[in-house]
Design a protein around this motif. Structure first.
Motif, PDB file in Angstrom:
ATOM      1  N   ASP A  71       0.818  -1.202   0.000  1.00  0.00           N
ATOM      2  CA  ASP A  71       0.000   0.000   0.000  1.00  0.00           C
ATOM      3  C   ASP A  71       0.856   1.257   0.000  1.00  0.00           C
ATOM      4  OD1 ASP A  71      -0.940  -0.394   3.518  1.00  0.00           O
ATOM      5  OD2 ASP A  71       0.934  -0.679   2.464  1.00  0.00           O
ATOM      6  N   ASP A  79       2.141  -1.494   7.227  1.00  0.00           N
ATOM      7  CA  ASP A  79       2.390  -2.594   8.145  1.00  0.00           C
ATOM      8  C   ASP A  79       2.364  -3.915   7.399  1.00  0.00           C
ATOM      9  OD1 ASP A  79       1.081  -1.909  11.409  1.00  0.00           O
ATOM     10  OD2 ASP A  79       2.964  -2.839  10.783  1.00  0.00           O
ATOM     11  N   ARG A 226       5.580   6.626  -2.976  1.00  0.00           N
ATOM     12  CA  ARG A 226       5.106   5.642  -3.941  1.00  0.00           C
ATOM     13  C   ARG A 226       6.128   5.454  -5.049  1.00  0.00           C
ATOM     14  NH1 ARG A 226       0.249   3.509  -3.283  1.00  0.00           N
ATOM     15  NH2 ARG A 226       0.347   2.713  -5.400  1.00  0.00           N
TER      16      ARG A 226
ATOM     17  N   PHE B  37      -5.186  -2.351   9.458  1.00  0.00           N
ATOM     18  CA  PHE B  37      -3.939  -1.594   9.529  1.00  0.00           C
ATOM     19  C   PHE B  37      -2.841  -2.350  10.247  1.00  0.00           C
ATOM     20  CE2 PHE B  37      -4.353   3.086   8.545  1.00  0.00           C
ATOM     21  CZ  PHE B  37      -5.364   2.872   7.639  1.00  0.00           C
ATOM     22  N   GLY B  38      -3.237  -3.365  10.987  1.00  0.00           N
ATOM     23  CA  GLY B  38      -2.230  -3.986  11.831  1.00  0.00           C
ATOM     24  C   GLY B  38      -1.276  -4.892  11.100  1.00  0.00           C
ATOM     25  N   GLY B  39      -1.618  -5.358   9.937  1.00  0.00           N
ATOM     26  CA  GLY B  39      -0.730  -6.312   9.279  1.00  0.00           C
ATOM     27  C   GLY B  39      -0.611  -7.558  10.123  1.00  0.00           C
ATOM     28  N   LEU B  51      -4.745   7.571  14.454  1.00  0.00           N
ATOM     29  CA  LEU B  51      -5.209   7.344  13.093  1.00  0.00           C
ATOM     30  C   LEU B  51      -6.700   7.620  12.963  1.00  0.00           C
ATOM     31  CD1 LEU B  51      -3.148   4.189  12.205  1.00  0.00           C
ATOM     32  CD2 LEU B  51      -3.085   6.344  11.000  1.00  0.00           C
ATOM     33  N   GLN B  54      -6.889  11.268  12.561  1.00  0.00           N
ATOM     34  CA  GLN B  54      -6.344  11.772  11.306  1.00  0.00           C
ATOM     35  C   GLN B  54      -7.197  11.396  10.116  1.00  0.00           C
ATOM     36  OE1 GLN B  54      -2.379  10.197  11.713  1.00  0.00           O
ATOM     37  NE2 GLN B  54      -1.504  12.199  12.080  1.00  0.00           N
ATOM     38  N   LYS B 101      -9.141  10.587  -0.038  1.00  0.00           N
ATOM     39  CA  LYS B 101      -7.957   9.743  -0.189  1.00  0.00           C
ATOM     40  C   LYS B 101      -8.244   8.361   0.374  1.00  0.00           C
ATOM     41  CE  LYS B 101      -4.212  12.954  -0.091  1.00  0.00           C
ATOM     42  NZ  LYS B 101      -4.066  13.806   1.080  1.00  0.00           N
ATOM     43  N   VAL B 104      -6.129   3.091   2.723  1.00  0.00           N
ATOM     44  CA  VAL B 104      -5.049   2.115   2.644  1.00  0.00           C
ATOM     45  C   VAL B 104      -3.839   2.691   1.924  1.00  0.00           C
ATOM     46  CG1 VAL B 104      -4.405  -0.093   1.650  1.00  0.00           C
ATOM     47  CG2 VAL B 104      -6.606   0.163   2.729  1.00  0.00           C
ATOM     48  N   GLU B 105      -4.063   3.330   0.774  1.00  0.00           N
ATOM     49  CA  GLU B 105      -2.932   3.797  -0.013  1.00  0.00           C
ATOM     50  C   GLU B 105      -2.640   5.268   0.176  1.00  0.00           C
ATOM     51  OE1 GLU B 105      -2.635   2.647  -4.040  1.00  0.00           O
ATOM     52  OE2 GLU B 105      -3.608   0.719  -3.703  1.00  0.00           O
ATOM     53  N   LYS B 106      -3.519   5.975   0.848  1.00  0.00           N
ATOM     54  CA  LYS B 106      -3.281   7.374   1.204  1.00  0.00           C
ATOM     55  C   LYS B 106      -3.032   8.258  -0.001  1.00  0.00           C
ATOM     56  CE  LYS B 106      -1.737   5.708   5.593  1.00  0.00           C
ATOM     57  NZ  LYS B 106      -1.977   4.332   5.224  1.00  0.00           N
ATOM     58  N   ARG B 107      -3.656   7.934  -1.107  1.00  0.00           N
ATOM     59  CA  ARG B 107      -3.575   8.868  -2.218  1.00  0.00           C
ATOM     60  C   ARG B 107      -4.965   9.004  -2.823  1.00  0.00           C
ATOM     61  NH1 ARG B 107      -1.892   6.026  -7.238  1.00  0.00           N
ATOM     62  NH2 ARG B 107      -2.389   3.843  -6.845  1.00  0.00           N
ATOM     63  N   GLU B 115      -6.186   4.611 -12.606  1.00  0.00           N
ATOM     64  CA  GLU B 115      -5.156   3.683 -13.068  1.00  0.00           C
ATOM     65  C   GLU B 115      -5.742   2.378 -13.540  1.00  0.00           C
ATOM     66  OE1 GLU B 115      -2.888   3.245  -9.624  1.00  0.00           O
ATOM     67  OE2 GLU B 115      -1.599   4.972 -10.022  1.00  0.00           O
TER      68      GLU B 115
END
Lengths: 579, 343
Positions: A71, A79, A226, B37-39, B51, B54, B101, B104-107, B115
């Motif tokens: 990501d 993470d 990225r 988010f924890g993976g 988070l 935010q 945004k 997960v990818e923050k964009r 894309e």
């Protein structure tokens, strides 16, 4: 005619889509592809063999398949295990952990010890000597200022990083004494500093990201996250096509010299069966997260082998010891012992998992420094189990096949993640084995995205709606042995709903875990963990069903690949292919 | 007609608002966006709290919806966690084209969707054309040669094709034509991906890699639609006006194409009109198995991670397209069937 217009419209749309994709958006200026203008109708098949470009020597490449796309490529914004591994190819920190779980030095010139002055006597000050020859891929030198900058970014509230642990808790100050000496002063002895500070995590290039921070007030939206054009690892990112693949190229400025491989491709293949097909067809060299059930398929292939890499994870049983939510039987340590003795773990390993795993003796089985090899796991002894249960007063008074006591039936809630076939198969076998000693296991599974919910989100395990929970877990910061799971102050409640101790408060464990967190001497700390492991076994607080190593597949054309459990791609600079 | 179009467009606006409210409510009920988010480890309490703030998840859901719709750059928000709302937010809201945004990818969501859209359109448009062409061919042929041997064979294959699960078909095609053909030394197809990474994204590579996913996506629909076309043609062919046309001596081809097909195709327009906006939602299973980077997988991944901005973005775009294409389909009817008029 209108229909001709319609057909023409479709054809134009398809040609447009094909051209659009052929010159699709790429984040880095990769070589623009040649655009042919053939109409994309039913084209005849291309030539069967897709040999690489007609250069005299084809570039040496290795292909890896991932199930998920990273990501982010900034290690502090993700993470994900897959993201971490991709990042390992191009970014390094002080050292990494090799396949023997020993530090392999990268940016650090030597490992700090009390002997060489790197670690102060009181365990509070670390002084790292950095490699003067280390450079970023654009030629700028790697300095201690990069480390200080990275710390500032992690702890700045303006950056929405995933976590600032342990930097925000344990670092009192961090200074660059000179360009190649870094000093960290800790607030209290943080014994996990070998794994916690800049070893598994990596540094950010100050000369690239500081201007971004100054312009925007945050590095959340930095293009580097990225598209990391500048890096200090063995490879550099060349191209990242969203959801499809990542291409890495050799970095000639890597301090060890140019790696042997020219390129590494990472392909995102979400489906496990598709990955298996790709492994068989040779479309991938490194396959990831195979399951034990794949062993016969891989054994049948001549040019692929299955590699088992200890990862610190064990398929575990956690018992609910909180008297407010558990079944009365499970509170009795004799009952817990009986339950473990009733299950033939070796048989499950041999028959369900092709003998690929082992019965772990302690929670730290994969970590030789802290594991106690003298502790023996509890034996498989169904008769002994029955005797223990009888002694504990659980007898089948009403002849329904299930033991009871004081009117309460011995029915335990046995939970794990739903949809994992091998786990569910294990559960059924365990259920049967338990039934043979008169214990009824009620299988209640939860979906993958709800089972980990916190107490505040009514997570089933966090709120104690289980008696035996099964999943794969290991030390939080492998290879550091510490884990917060058994601390009493981590027990969740309405006031602290995010607590991580879902098992119960055991005062002796709590005390020992707190003690090891401040014991800097490795031998003393290991002794504490031996004690912890002994209590865990005697009180039956945690039981390892089997080890849970990562199973990889490697194509034999790749040479010198040594996968580590902590940092799988740590030696990517040595990988080679036999052409 | 113009008034009809204007009326329908104006009706679409409140409809879209209601749809977006319902979708937002449903998606927020789905799960916890921070759970993913924890993976491999679980999120620390302190980080979870930061988070949540935010990402704006600590606000009541109605406020979150309003911010999603109109943005928060006109209000004061607490961005740095000191408890004081002292800065303007950065979001402009959907009405101004800012879909937010991805968690997960923050964009930006639109970047992520953008894309994937070309890849999806390539697969889905080509398959839609293939579906139309083949189902018309098979359907018309079956109708004209009813009860012939070929008709029975095609019918049998239709039933088999229609009952096949997509993932099974995809894997069988992959194993036979990619893995086993290579083993047996025959010309073989690639297993996964849009193109061979060593060669690059040439048109030839992409088309070559497109074939197996295309067949997977198309076969099942061809099987279904060809039955439909066959049934419609049979109904039309037995009408009086067709018999008149034949009696008049018109060439056979003209009878079928100009008279019979035109009438039989009208319901097909409805179906295609409903399909086209959904083309953008991709084919999750096919894309996952062939590692084709499309919208279907994006939606699936976002659903697993409860990535609310991406989910809302995809669903709202598809809703807009559905409404738009319904209007277009209704208008297309007036061109195809002179009996249909709106006013």
């Amino acid at each position: 005619m209108k229909r001709t217009w319609l057909y023409t419209g479709w054809t134009v749309a398809i040609i447009a889509a094909a051209l659009l994709t052929a010159c699709g958006p790429s984040p880095t200026p990769a070589a623009p592809p040649p655009e042919a203008t053939e109409a994309p109708t039913v084209a005849p098949p291309e030539a069967p063999t897709e040999a690489p470009t007609a250069a005299p020597t084809a570039p040496k490449t290795a292909t890896i398949t991932f199930f998920e796309e990273p990501d982010s490529l900034n290690p502090y914004y993700t993470d994900m295990w897959f993201a971490g591994n991709a990042i390992d190819l191009f970014l390094v920190g002080l050292w990494r952990f090799d396949d023997q779980v020993q530090p392999d030095l990268e940016m650090a010139a030597e490992f700090p010890t009390v002997g060489n002055g790197g670690l102060s006597e009181d365990g509070l000050t670390l002084t790292y000597k950095l490699r003067p020859e280390a450079k970023w891929s654009d030629g700028e030198p790697v300095t201690a200022h990069d480390f200080v900058f990275t710390y500032e970014m992690i702890t700045d509230e303006a950056n929405a990083v995933i976590t600032s642990y342990p930097y925000d808790t344990y670092i009192e100050s961090i200074t660059a004494l000179d360009d190649h000496t870094l000093q960290i002063v800790m607030t209290e002895p943080f014994v996990a500093w070998p794994t916690g500070f800049y070893s598994l995590l990596q540094i950010l290039p100050k000369h690239i990201l500081e201007p971004v921070y100054e312009a925007e007030g945050t590095i959340d939206n930095a293009e580097w996250n990225r598209n990391p054009t500048v890096s200090n690892g063995p490879f550099i990112l060349k191209e990242w096509k969203a959801a499809s693949h990542l291409i890495f190229e050799a970095n000639p400025n890597y301090w060890r010299g140019r790696p042997k491989l020219d390129q590494i491709f990472i392909r995102i293949v979400p489906d496990t069966e598709a990955q298996m097909a790709a492994i068989k067809a040779g479309d991938t060299d490194v396959g990831v997260f195979l399951s034990a059930a794949d062993k016969p398929d891989i054994d049948a292939l001549e040019d692929v082998e299955m590699v088992s890499v200890p990862s610190g994870y064990m398929e575990s049983w956690f018992f609910n010891l909180d008297p407010n939510t558990n079944h009365p039987a499970i509170r009795d340590v004799q009952v817990r012992k009986a339950i473990v003795m009733a299950v033939d773990r070796q048989k499950i390993i041999d028959e369900l998992f092709y003998g690929l795993y082992e019965i772990p003796k302690t929670y730290w089985y994969d970590n030789a420094t802290y594991d106690d090899p003298t502790l023996e796991p509890m034996p498989y002894d169904p008769e002994g189990a029955k005797a223990l249960l009888d002694e504990a007063g659980w007898v089948d008074t009403n002849s329904d096949g299930v033991r009871d006591k004081d009117g309460e039936e011995l029915v335990l809630r046995y939970s794990t993640t739903a949809g994992n076939e091998l786990r569910e198969a294990t559960q059924v076998v365990v259920q049967q084995m338990l039934a043979e000693v008169g214990v009824k296991a009620d299988i209640t599974n939860y979906s993958y995205d709800t089972i980990w919910n916190s107490y505040g989100d009514a997570g089933p395990i966090a709120t104690g709606q289980y008696d035996i929970a099964q999943w794969s877990d290991g030390a939080y910061d492998y290879p550091d042995p510490n884990t917060p799971y058994f601390l009493c102050d981590q027990f969740p409640s309405d006031e602290s709903p995010d607590g991580l101790n879902w098992y119960g408060c055991i005062p002796e464990l709590d005390e020992l875990f707190q003690k090891q967190a401040v014991t800097a001497d490795v031998k003393e700390r290991a002794a504490i963990f031996h004690e912890i492991a002994r209590i865990m076994r005697d009180e039956v607080i945690w039981i390892g069903l089997r080890t849970d190593p990562d199973l990889w597949s490697l194509n034999t054309r790749l040479k010198d690949v040594r996968l580590s459990g902590a940092d799988p791609f740590w030696n990517a600079f040595e990988w080679d292919v036999s052409q | 007609m113009t008034r009809y179009v204007i009326r329908r467009t104006l009706q679409a606006i409140p409809l879209l608002l209601i749809i977006s409210v319902i979708l937002f409510a449903l998606i927020n009920l789905m799960g916890d966006p921070l759970a993913s988010f924890g993976g491999r480890q679980r999120l620390r309490a302190k980080d979870r709290e930061r988070l949540t703030r935010q990402l704006g998840l600590d606000k009541p859901i109605l406020v979150q919806y309003v911010i999603w719709l109109v943005g928060n750059d006109w209000m004061e928000v607490d961005l740095d966690g000191d408890g004081l709302p002292d800065q303007h937010g950065t979001r402009q809201g959907v009405l101004r084209g800012d879909f937010g945004k991805s968690f997960v990818e923050k964009r930006p969501v639109l970047d992520i969707i953008g894309e994937r859209v070309p890849n999806t359109l390539l697969l889905m448009l080509t398959s839609e054309v293939a579906i139309l062409v083949f189902s018309l061919l098979i359907g018309i042929y079956s109708a004209l040669r009813q009860y012939s041997v070929l008709d029975y064979v095609l019918t049998a294959f239709s039933f088999i094709g229609y009952s096949m699960p997509v993932f099974w078909l995809a894997l069988i095609l992959m194993y036979v034509f990619a893995v086993n053909f290579k083993r047996w030394g025959l010309p073989y197809f690639p297993t996964v991906g849009m193109y061979d990474l060593a060669v690059g994204p040439t048109v030839g590579q992409i088309l070559w890699h497109l074939i197996l996913p295309l067949v997977t996506v198309s076969v099942i629909s061809i099987a279904g639609y060809s039955r439909y076309v066959r049934a419609q043609m049979l109904e039309v062919i037995n009408q009086d006006y067709i018999r008149t046309a034949r009696a008049k001596g018109l060439p056979r081809r003209m009878v079928i194409m100009d008279h019979a097909l035109k009438n039989a195709a009208l319901p097909l327009v409805t179906i295609v009109g409903m399909d086209v906006p959904l083309l953008l939602s991709g084919a999750v299973v096919t894309e996952s198995i062939f590692a084709w980077p499309g919208m279907g997988r994006l939606f699936w991944d976002a659903a697993i991670d409860t990535d609310i901005p991406v989910l809302m973005g995809i669903l709202v775009i598809i809703s807009i397209l559905v409404i738009l294409f319904q209007i277009i389909t209704d208008i297309t009817y007036t061109f195809l069937d002179p009996r249909i008029r709106y006013d």
